[in-house]
Design a protein around this motif. Structure first.
Motif, PDB file in Angstrom:
ATOM      1  N   THR A  11       0.992  -1.116   0.007  1.00 29.97           N
ATOM      2  CA  THR A  11      -0.093   0.057   0.109  1.00 29.97           C
ATOM      3  C   THR A  11       0.849   1.424  -0.207  1.00 29.97           C
ATOM      4  O   THR A  11       0.485   2.177  -0.826  1.00 29.97           O
ATOM      5  N   ILE A  12       1.856   1.352   0.658  1.00 32.54           N
ATOM      6  CA  ILE A  12       3.079   2.365   0.842  1.00 32.54           C
ATOM      7  C   ILE A  12       3.502   2.709  -0.444  1.00 32.54           C
ATOM      8  O   ILE A  12       3.510   3.720  -0.946  1.00 32.54           O
ATOM      9  N   LEU A  13       4.040   1.506  -1.095  1.00 28.94           N
ATOM     10  CA  LEU A  13       4.614   1.463  -2.514  1.00 28.94           C
ATOM     11  C   LEU A  13       3.661   1.840  -3.598  1.00 28.94           C
ATOM     12  O   LEU A  13       3.834   2.870  -4.557  1.00 28.94           O
ATOM     13  N   LEU A  14       2.209   1.642  -3.474  1.00 31.41           N
ATOM     14  CA  LEU A  14       1.389   1.964  -4.329  1.00 31.41           C
ATOM     15  C   LEU A  14       1.006   3.608  -4.051  1.00 31.41           C
ATOM     16  O   LEU A  14       0.958   4.228  -5.159  1.00 31.41           O
ATOM     17  N   LEU A  15       1.028   4.065  -2.950  1.00 30.50           N
ATOM     18  CA  LEU A  15       0.699   5.433  -2.805  1.00 30.50           C
ATOM     19  C   LEU A  15       1.847   6.273  -3.198  1.00 30.50           C
ATOM     20  O   LEU A  15       1.851   7.188  -3.914  1.00 30.50           O
TER      21      LEU A  15
END
Length: 161
Positions: A11-15
């Motif tokens: 999720t952090i990578l996606l954001l």
């Protein structure tokens, strides 16, 4: 516990990749000659684009994917990973349904790759290969999972007979 860590990291990578792609795509505002070819969402909303104010934020991602495909590629891969992780989390006890989920996802990814097959841009070619390889991996994993379930069920039937 490990699955929660994966959810958090992806999720952090996606954001991060979404913000970076959005920022890189904002360069379309400075390239009016590209408005005709890289603003499909704005053209659906307003018709032909004549000013910066008519450019949709979604078109930033289109421009970024065409000309700066690194972060949009990371975005696509992390989104796909997150989708598979969610499917695995909810369908873990039902291996056969997870295999069907992967098969449907693989079919959708093959369909997406078809839309990019003749893309003239570097980004389009990269996305073609991302969707093609991801679709292949999902389909192969679905087939392997399905036959493992069948094999396990056959062993269970033999054990009880």
């Amino acid at each position: 516990m490990w699955i929660i860590i994966q959810f958090g990291l992806v999720t952090i990578l996606l954001l991060f990749s979404t913000l970076a792609a959005w920022y890189e795509g904002s360069a379309i505002l400075d390239n009016p000659w590209e408005w005709k070819h890289s603003t499909p969402f704005s053209q659906m909303l307003y018709g032909q684009v004549h000013s910066k104010s008519h450019i949709s934020q979604l078109d930033y991602f289109v421009y970024s994917a065409k000309f700066h495909p690194i972060f949009p590629s990371i975005m696509a891969i992390s989104s796909l990973y997150l989708l598979i992780l969610i499917g695995y989390y909810f369908l873990k006890p039902q291996h056969k349904r997870f295999a069907y989920f992967l098969l449907i996802l693989g079919g959708g990814l093959f369909l997406l790759s078809y839309f990019f097959i003749n893309s003239p841009s570097t980004g389009g070619k990269i996305f073609f290969y991302i969707w093609l390889v991801s679709g292949s991996l999902c389909t192969v994993t679905a087939i392997i999972t399905y036959f493992q379930v069948l094999n396990r069920n056959k062993k269970d039937i033999k054990k009880w007979n």
